[in-house]
Design an enzyme around this catalytic site. Structure first.
Site, PDB file in Angstrom:
ATOM      1  CB  SER B 138     -23.955 -92.795  11.405  1.00  0.00           C
ATOM      2  OG  SER B 138     -24.807 -93.559  12.235  1.00  0.00           O
ATOM      3  CE1 TYR B 151     -27.960 -91.113   8.300  1.00  0.00           C
ATOM      4  CE2 TYR B 151     -27.615 -92.973   9.771  1.00  0.00           C
ATOM      5  CZ  TYR B 151     -27.484 -91.622   9.502  1.00  0.00           C
ATOM      6  OH  TYR B 151     -26.890 -90.802  10.425  1.00  0.00           O
TER       7      TYR B 151
HETATM    8  N1  LIG Z   1     -28.488 -87.514  16.046  1.00  0.00           N
HETATM    9  C1  LIG Z   1     -28.067 -88.745  15.983  1.00  0.00           C
HETATM   10  O1  LIG Z   1     -28.530 -89.601  16.739  1.00  0.00           O
HETATM   11  C2  LIG Z   1     -27.002 -89.140  14.983  1.00  0.00           C
HETATM   12  C3  LIG Z   1     -26.476 -90.429  15.087  1.00  0.00           C
HETATM   13  C4  LIG Z   1     -25.498 -90.795  14.183  1.00  0.00           C
HETATM   14  C5  LIG Z   1     -25.057 -89.918  13.216  1.00  0.00           C
HETATM   15  N2  LIG Z   1     -25.594 -88.675  13.124  1.00  0.00           N
HETATM   16  C6  LIG Z   1     -25.112 -87.785  12.048  1.00  0.00           C
HETATM   17  O2  LIG Z   1     -24.711 -86.559  12.628  1.00  0.00           O
HETATM   18  C7  LIG Z   1     -24.836 -85.523  11.643  1.00  0.00           C
HETATM   19  C8  LIG Z   1     -25.555 -84.364  12.282  1.00  0.00           C
HETATM   20  O3  LIG Z   1     -26.841 -84.788  12.664  1.00  0.00           O
HETATM   21  P1  LIG Z   1     -27.749 -84.083  13.779  1.00  0.00           P
HETATM   22  O4  LIG Z   1     -28.078 -85.129  14.745  1.00  0.00           O
HETATM   23  O5  LIG Z   1     -27.098 -82.848  14.250  1.00  0.00           O
HETATM   24  O6  LIG Z   1     -29.048 -83.844  12.907  1.00  0.00           O
HETATM   25  P2  LIG Z   1     -30.002 -82.632  12.596  1.00  0.00           P
HETATM   26  O7  LIG Z   1     -29.997 -81.656  13.703  1.00  0.00           O
HETATM   27  O8  LIG Z   1     -31.251 -83.256  12.137  1.00  0.00           O
HETATM   28  O9  LIG Z   1     -29.294 -81.951  11.341  1.00  0.00           O
HETATM   29  C9  LIG Z   1     -29.291 -82.440  10.041  1.00  0.00           C
HETATM   30  C10 LIG Z   1     -28.709 -81.376   9.146  1.00  0.00           C
HETATM   31  O10 LIG Z   1     -28.574 -81.817   7.801  1.00  0.00           O
HETATM   32  C11 LIG Z   1     -29.042 -80.814   6.944  1.00  0.00           C
HETATM   33  N3  LIG Z   1     -29.485 -81.350   5.685  1.00  0.00           N
HETATM   34  C12 LIG Z   1     -30.259 -82.436   5.462  1.00  0.00           C
HETATM   35  N4  LIG Z   1     -30.450 -82.594   4.147  1.00  0.00           N
HETATM   36  C13 LIG Z   1     -29.787 -81.580   3.516  1.00  0.00           C
HETATM   37  C14 LIG Z   1     -29.613 -81.169   2.153  1.00  0.00           C
HETATM   38  N5  LIG Z   1     -30.162 -81.834   1.144  1.00  0.00           N
HETATM   39  N6  LIG Z   1     -28.881 -80.085   1.900  1.00  0.00           N
HETATM   40  C15 LIG Z   1     -28.337 -79.387   2.911  1.00  0.00           C
HETATM   41  N7  LIG Z   1     -28.452 -79.721   4.203  1.00  0.00           N
HETATM   42  C16 LIG Z   1     -29.173 -80.803   4.499  1.00  0.00           C
HETATM   43  C17 LIG Z   1     -30.188 -80.199   7.723  1.00  0.00           C
HETATM   44  O11 LIG Z   1     -30.494 -78.936   7.215  1.00  0.00           O
HETATM   45  P3  LIG Z   1     -31.859 -78.172   7.652  1.00  0.00           P
HETATM   46  O12 LIG Z   1     -31.585 -77.588   8.992  1.00  0.00           O
HETATM   47  O13 LIG Z   1     -32.042 -77.135   6.610  1.00  0.00           O
HETATM   48  O14 LIG Z   1     -32.941 -79.207   7.668  1.00  0.00           O
HETATM   49  C18 LIG Z   1     -29.565 -80.136   9.110  1.00  0.00           C
HETATM   50  O15 LIG Z   1     -28.699 -79.035   9.235  1.00  0.00           O
HETATM   51  C19 LIG Z   1     -25.553 -86.143  10.455  1.00  0.00           C
HETATM   52  O16 LIG Z   1     -24.591 -86.464   9.462  1.00  0.00           O
HETATM   53  C20 LIG Z   1     -26.148 -87.417  11.019  1.00  0.00           C
HETATM   54  O17 LIG Z   1     -26.264 -88.413  10.009  1.00  0.00           O
HETATM   55  C21 LIG Z   1     -26.570 -88.266  14.013  1.00  0.00           C
END
Ligand SMILES: NC(=O)c1ccc[n+]([C@@H]2O[C@H](COP(=O)([O-])OP(=O)(O)OC[C@H]3O[C@@H](n4cnc5c(N)ncnc54)[C@H](OP(=O)(O)O)[C@@H]3O)[C@@H](O)[C@H]2O)c1
Ligand SMILES: Cc1cc2nc3c(=O)[nH]c(=O)nc-3n(C[C@H](O)[C@H](O)[C@H](O)COP(=O)(O)OP(=O)(O)OC[C@H]3O[C@@H](n4cnc5c(N)ncnc54)[C@H](O)[C@@H]3O)c2cc1C
Lengths: 402, 246
Positions: B138, B151
């Site tokens: 991120s 984070y």
């Molecule tokens: N969206 C943004 O604005 C943004 C910005 C910067 C970076 N990111 C990064 O992009 C990546 C994907 O994020 P996203 O936006 O697609 O978010 P998201 O849809 O909220 O997905 C988060 C995922 O992480 C899984 N997860 C969380 N804790 C876990 C655990 N203890 N064990 C196994 N799985 C776990 C969740 O599983 P469940 O489905 O079971 O809850 C979900 O699949 C992440 O690494 C996030 O930090 C996102």
């Protein structure tokens, strides 16, 4: 709480003032597709736009579609939507074979014409009040290409409309008419009749629709729409079909979804917005009644850009509160002129109720509780299927004691 | 990319990446903690693209599960060509500040579980002599800010770890990509403030990620303008930065 699709309902049936909305935009997965039989199972937040992208290239089409593809499957079921093929195909709910209903208790019910039949009937046209539909299964329609074989016919008055309608319903899958509501006297009820069938043959285009390219960037000022500009628009539109008859092959997108071509088209109504008013009246005695309704609208001087007239057929929906019934339906939009517009609606309500007709909740923002309860005599039976944690602004309005 | 492993497959970004790989005809192995959610994601990929999809559900903080799961992933379709780490949680900065056990839990989810996956994948890919490992970090890892430095710490550790691996594996024919998304419209952060910024959809970010994998890019900022935003943020001298409300 209340499930929320894409908010394409015109009134407050998709709103829950002071309460929560269950946004369904993550429910967008396709779960199964039987390419032989055209049976689709998908989550309730899938939009008709996405579905078309998947099914059209595979030779299938929606069994029933409204005038916009930007609605969800959940919204299609909860309002038991109808389209230009109602006279033959009935409502969307007639093609639903199964769905899952998630209740606020966490209970999941599989509903179909053979399982949990009462919840099945209550949820189709159930205005989102019986629980959250998580996924649904429904039967698609076979097509040979993306095109519609369309005919347009001018009619000079209502009698001509009825004559064309009578000869068209059997041979055309899709029929709909646009009516100039400002025309009076001998031209009362003049308009254009459109009828079509899915074109035959594999040699025609199989292409998909494209995303909207036009947009209305800002709200129009309130004076932009007035009796004169609408009259001018309607006269030009009527004159567009200069030849009394034309036939052409058009893509499904402009045929079904002309407004989808313009993003935020609603902004032309400005800040004050507009109302929709749609009713159905039974066939018996409809000529006199529909004539009276057109006379009242013309006399009120409140124009409607789009007055859409269509016949509904006999095919019954399983839905307990489903809107369509055999007869004649008219959908109108009116710029919001405040009290004047509302009192016109009150007048029209009386005419519609007196003839045993009803008003469409998906397009309503004002019908009084008494009118709703008279339109839908099964509303009391329906109440027992409402999820105790669910409600909507619309429901609180029409459910109050009269 | 014939065989692709997607870790954290229920994440919105992961789902978009999976769809785009499936559209190209890739075979997929999906890992996530929720079998039910992942089952729906897998049905979608099979229905839309007739993709070959194998799923395995386990909690990522259960480290003993990692190595055997990787063996099964390779057994499913054969040697892996790419693996993408997508799981993560934004966590609760206020709660983490107040209680180290919350911070520790965040580091476990966002960082330590990922480092375990990276270690196993690096060794496996080194052995086979090819493959791409992509890890979603991120922009929050680029500089510590009061609003989410726990984070940010986890992501910063991932960045350094991935950078080291990239250096170690370069001569072995294995490529490592660090992905730094800015704001993306996903359930990861659904605060009204973020929604008001009209963030890009995950599909767009997924497209960038796949292109970066194809081009063997080292670090990807997505959408592209975050590279320049972060450049400016990184240039602010610390004595000034410490006074900012960020
Ligand atoms: N969206 C943004 O604005 C943004 C910005 C910067 C970076 N990111 C990064 O992009 C990546 C994907 O994020 P996203 O936006 O697609 O978010 P998201 O849809 O909220 O997905 C988060 C995922 O992480 C899984 N997860 C969380 N804790 C876990 C655990 N203890 N064990 C196994 N799985 C776990 C969740 O599983 P469940 O489905 O079971 O809850 C979900 O699949 C992440 O690494 C996030 O930090 C996102
Ligand atoms: C340009 C235009 C043309 C139209 N033409 C027609 C037409 O020809 N025929 C017609 O019938 N309608 C027509 N409509 C109305 C529209 O089809 C309906 O209002 C439809 O229900 C909107 O669907 P939505 O997904 O936007 O749902 P919303 O408007 O968000 O919600 C509608 C109802 O569905 C419920 N709901 C939504 N998702 C779920 C779910 N998952 N589970 C349970 N309940 C749910 C909501 O609670 C609400 O009661 C038209 C609308 C527009 C804007």
């Amino acid at each position: 709480m209340l499930p929320f699709g894409l908010g394409r309902s015109y009134g407050d049936s998709c709103l829950n003032d002071g309460g929560d909305l269950l946004v369904t935009e993550e429910l967008k997965h396709l779960l199964a597709f039987d390419a032989e039989r055209g049976m689709m199972r998908c989550e309730a937040g899938v939009t008709l736009d996405e579905l078309l992208r998947f099914i059209v290239p595979r030779g299938w089409f929606l069994p029933v579609t409204p005038g916009t593809k930007f609605i969800t499957v959940g919204g299609a079921i909860a309002n038991d939507i109808h389209g230009k093929n109602h006279h033959r195909a009935g409502t969307f709910g007639c093609h639903v074979t199964k769905f899952e209903l998630l209740r606020s208790t966490g209970e999941r019910l599989i509903c179909s014409p053979t399982e949990n039949t009462a919840q099945f009937a209550a949820t189709i046209g159930g205005l989102g009040l019986t629980g959250l539909i998580t996924w649904a299964e429904f039967q698609l329609l076979r097509i040979e290409n993306s095109m519609i074989d369309v005919e347009e016919l001018q009619f000079a008055n209502l009698d001509e409309f009825f004559a064309i309608s009578a000869e068209s319903d059997a041979d055309f899958a899709y029929t709909v008419s646009w009516v100039d509501c400002l025309a009076e006297g001998p031209s009362l009820g003049r308009g254009i009749f459109m009828r079509g069938n899915h074109a035959r043959g594999d040699s025609l285009s199989h292409r998909l629709h494209r995303p909207p390219r036009l947009g209305v960037p800002v709200e129009f000022p309130d004076f932009a729409l007035n009796q004169y500009s609408i009259q001018a628009f309607n006269t030009l539109y009527y004159a567009k079909a200069l030849e009394a008859f034309s036939r052409k092959i058009v893509h499904y997108d402009p045929f079904f979804y002309p407004l989808d071509a313009v993003n935020h088209w609603n902004r032309i109504y400005g800040r004050r917005g507009f109302f929709q008013y749609q009713f159905v009246i039974p066939f018996s005695g409809d000529r006199k009644v529909i004539r009276e309704i057109f006379q009242r609208i013309a006399a009120s001087g409140q124009g409607s850009f789009l007055a859409v007239l269509k016949t509904f057929g006999e095919r019954r929906s399983p839905g307990m509160l489903s809107f369509p019934a055999p007869g004649l339906t008219l959908a109108l939009d009116f710029a919001n002129q405040g009290w004047e517009t509302l009192s016109l609606f009150n007048e029209l309500d009386q005419v519609v109720l007196a003839t045993g007709g009803r008003i469409y909740p998906a397009k309503d923002a004002r019908m009084p509780a008494r009118v709703f309860q008279e339109c839908y005599p099964r509303w009391e039976e329906f109440r027992q299927y409402i999820d105790p944690a669910f409600s909507s602004s619309f429901w609180r309005r029409v459910n109050s004691p009269v | 990319m014939q065989n692709v492993l997607i870790i954290g497959a229920t994440s919105a970004i992961a789902q978009a990446v999976a769809r785009q790989f499936a559209e190209r005809g890739a075979n997929l192995v999906l890992w996530a903690r929720s079998a039910e959610k992942m089952g729906i994601v897998a049905s979608d990929l099979r229905t839309r693209y007739q993709a070959k999809v194998v799923i395995e559900a386990f909690d990522f903080v259960d480290f003993s599960h990692h190595a055997p799961a990787l063996d099964r992933a390779i057994a499913a379709h054969g040697e892996l060509h790419a693996a993408i780490l997508c799981h993560g949680s934004l966590g609760d900065q206020a709660a983490s500040q107040a209680d180290f056990s919350v911070t520790d839990q965040e580091l476990l989810t966002n960082c330590r579980s990922a480092l375990s996956f990276l270690t196993l994948l690096a060794n496996r890919f080194e052995q086979q002599g090819h493959g791409t490992i992509a890890v979603i970090s991120s922009v929050a890892g680029d500089r510590g800010r009061q609003s989410n430095y726990v984070y940010g710490t986890a992501k910063a550790a991932l960045n350094t770890f991935a950078q080291g691996l990239r250096n170690r594996l370069y001569s072995k024919g294995v490529h490592v990509l660090t992905v730094k998304p800015g704001f993306v419209d996903t359930p990861h952060d659904r605060s009204p403030a973020k929604r008001a910024r009209s963030s890009p959809p995950p599909d767009r970010v997924a497209r960038d990620i796949i292109r970066a994998i194809d081009r063997e890019q080292c670090v990807l900022y997505t959408p592209w303008f975050w590279r320049w935003i972060m450049l400016i943020i990184n240039l602010i001298p610390e004595p000034i930065f410490r006074k900012l409300k960020l």
